[in-house]
Write an enzyme that holds these catalytic residues in place. Sequence first.
Site, PDB file in Angstrom:
ATOM      1  N   ASN A 155      28.047 -68.293 111.359  1.00  0.00           N
ATOM      2  CA  ASN A 155      26.826 -67.925 110.624  1.00  0.00           C
ATOM      3  C   ASN A 155      25.588 -68.675 111.115  1.00  0.00           C
ATOM      4  OD1 ASN A 155      27.694 -70.319 109.453  1.00  0.00           O
ATOM      5  ND2 ASN A 155      27.081 -69.715 107.383  1.00  0.00           N
ATOM      6  N   GLY A 230      33.581 -74.258 108.082  1.00  0.00           N
ATOM      7  CA  GLY A 230      34.183 -72.935 107.897  1.00  0.00           C
ATOM      8  C   GLY A 230      34.662 -72.783 106.473  1.00  0.00           C
ATOM      9  N   GLU A 252      33.086 -79.234 106.270  1.00  0.00           N
ATOM     10  CA  GLU A 252      32.015 -78.576 105.506  1.00  0.00           C
ATOM     11  C   GLU A 252      32.464 -77.155 105.232  1.00  0.00           C
ATOM     12  OE1 GLU A 252      29.729 -79.912 104.016  1.00  0.00           O
ATOM     13  OE2 GLU A 252      29.735 -81.859 104.983  1.00  0.00           O
ATOM     14  N   CYS A 286      26.509 -70.732 103.593  1.00  0.00           N
ATOM     15  CA  CYS A 286      27.362 -71.448 102.642  1.00  0.00           C
ATOM     16  C   CYS A 286      26.590 -71.826 101.387  1.00  0.00           C
ATOM     17  CB  CYS A 286      27.948 -72.685 103.303  1.00  0.00           C
ATOM     18  SG  CYS A 286      26.697 -73.751 104.038  1.00  0.00           S
ATOM     19  N   GLU A 464      27.472 -84.331 107.157  1.00  0.00           N
ATOM     20  CA  GLU A 464      26.843 -83.998 108.429  1.00  0.00           C
ATOM     21  C   GLU A 464      25.326 -84.135 108.290  1.00  0.00           C
ATOM     22  OE1 GLU A 464      28.788 -81.418 111.297  1.00  0.00           O
ATOM     23  OE2 GLU A 464      29.125 -80.114 109.578  1.00  0.00           O
TER      24      GLU A 464
END
Length: 484
Positions: A155, A230, A252, A286, A464
């Site tokens: 994405n 993912g 994540e 997300c 992250e």
Amino acid sequence: MDSKQAISTLNFVAGKWENAESGEIRRFNPANLHELVATAPDSSARTAARAIEGVTRAADGWRSLTAPERGKIVLRAARILETRKEEVAQLITWEQGKVIAESRAEVTRAINIMEYAAGMGRRLGGSTLPSEADGVFAYTTRLPIGTVALISPWNFPVAIPCWKIAPAFVCGCPIVLKPSPFTPACATRIVEIFLEAGVPPEAISLVHGGPAVGEQLVDHPMVAGISFTGSTKVGTGIHASAARRLAKTQLEMGGKNPQVVLRDADIDQAVEGCIVGALDVSGQRCTCTSRVIVEEAVADAFTARFVARMAAIRVGPGHLAEVDMGPLVDRTRAEQVAAFVDRARGDGANVLVGGAPPAGLEQGCFYAPTVIDNIDPRLEIAREEVFGPVVGVIRVNDFQQALQVANSVDYGLSASIYTRDIARIFSFVQRIEAGMIHVNRPTLGGYSHFPFGGLKHSSHGPREIGDDTIGFYTGLRSVYINHE
Ligand code: NAD
């Protein structure tokens, strides 16, 4: 892309570009499935193992590069990406499908994050702490953990590989990147740019493929850490496998992000926030809004305006300037979104707008912006990540119930509230179970120097982006020097 010539991508293993020993991935334009965008090696576990062993063996050769020198290389990569911004943005739209403005924003975000990560090269410090004993000098210092596997989704096919590669390299870790099979061409461009900037060819590998490659990266004893972005399902499996050999993980994963709208909210502002939050990247972020939790007193007013705005969204191929929302990434993903909505209908939910692919766009993987009214918070559609342009409206009696519903799912990535009540704002921030919290803003968007991640089943391990990611790529050591 001017010529629309399909891109033939290769693996980069042990310092060389090479083809697969076996199969081929064929990636088609999600806005027009007749158009081949890229081919890529469908690599085997054996290729993944060679890549891991190659970068691990070569690490001693380039470790003499200091952290500031590695930072300078990453900064050069950011500058190269800047000069190629439009070309890379066009490629994102062609291969992934998002509208061109979103692709340009993605490249800008990648550049900003790389700039910040480059600066980490001068900040990779420990601390000097007071000694307990006279004659002992004590401090902490960091060591790269070793080879890292970077497993990325489709994405954000440019920004996510960049936000993993840049800090990994600055911290001194050899890298194997496994991108999503939906976006091999974007990943290849990024690796080319890092190589052109001066990342030593033996420090980085790129292996295209699916789960077989991913599983090898997770299981190989030379991989010290796995940075994965993912789905929660795949991330949970990776964590379980990695735990067996005590490899580090940075995961994540998914979200089911709520936007709360209280009775005193600016309704127009809340509607616009929900449009952006729900439809960016066709609902495939997300952090996208998938539940809007509205106080009953304003639910009809909010829903009427929201439905009107959703119905007016122009859906189509992302390269067209007049288009607001592009396709979903793939036919199978579009079918999954449709199946979620159909099951919600079966559960008695009321689809107010959308709920089907838009007419006239059958050549691509399109799905109309969809609003489902008055959903029960216990239904699947209210609890599971749909990953498409679908929003469920949940009506609640008051703020307390809004908070309880917002926190009632397994995910905890992002959350937003629209209100002008300062007490409610602080209460929400204090009690909402989310890693990223927005007030009078959509659920998505974050700064390039702020930690990115969630609570509960949305994330695991050090964050992250921002300085926290150093905690994943390095190990902290305490040093005691007796100088008596
Ligand atoms: P996915 O889990 O299907 O795949 C992600 C990556 O894992 C891909 O490269 C895939 O090939 C690989 N993979 C699949 N099976 C594997 C296995 N068994 N072992 C190792 N690797 C394996 O996810 P996706 O469809 O590519 O991306 C969408 C998901 O990503 C959504 O759930 C979304 O919420 C999440 N996401 C999260 C963030 C975040 O920062 N929290 C950001 C973007 C996307």
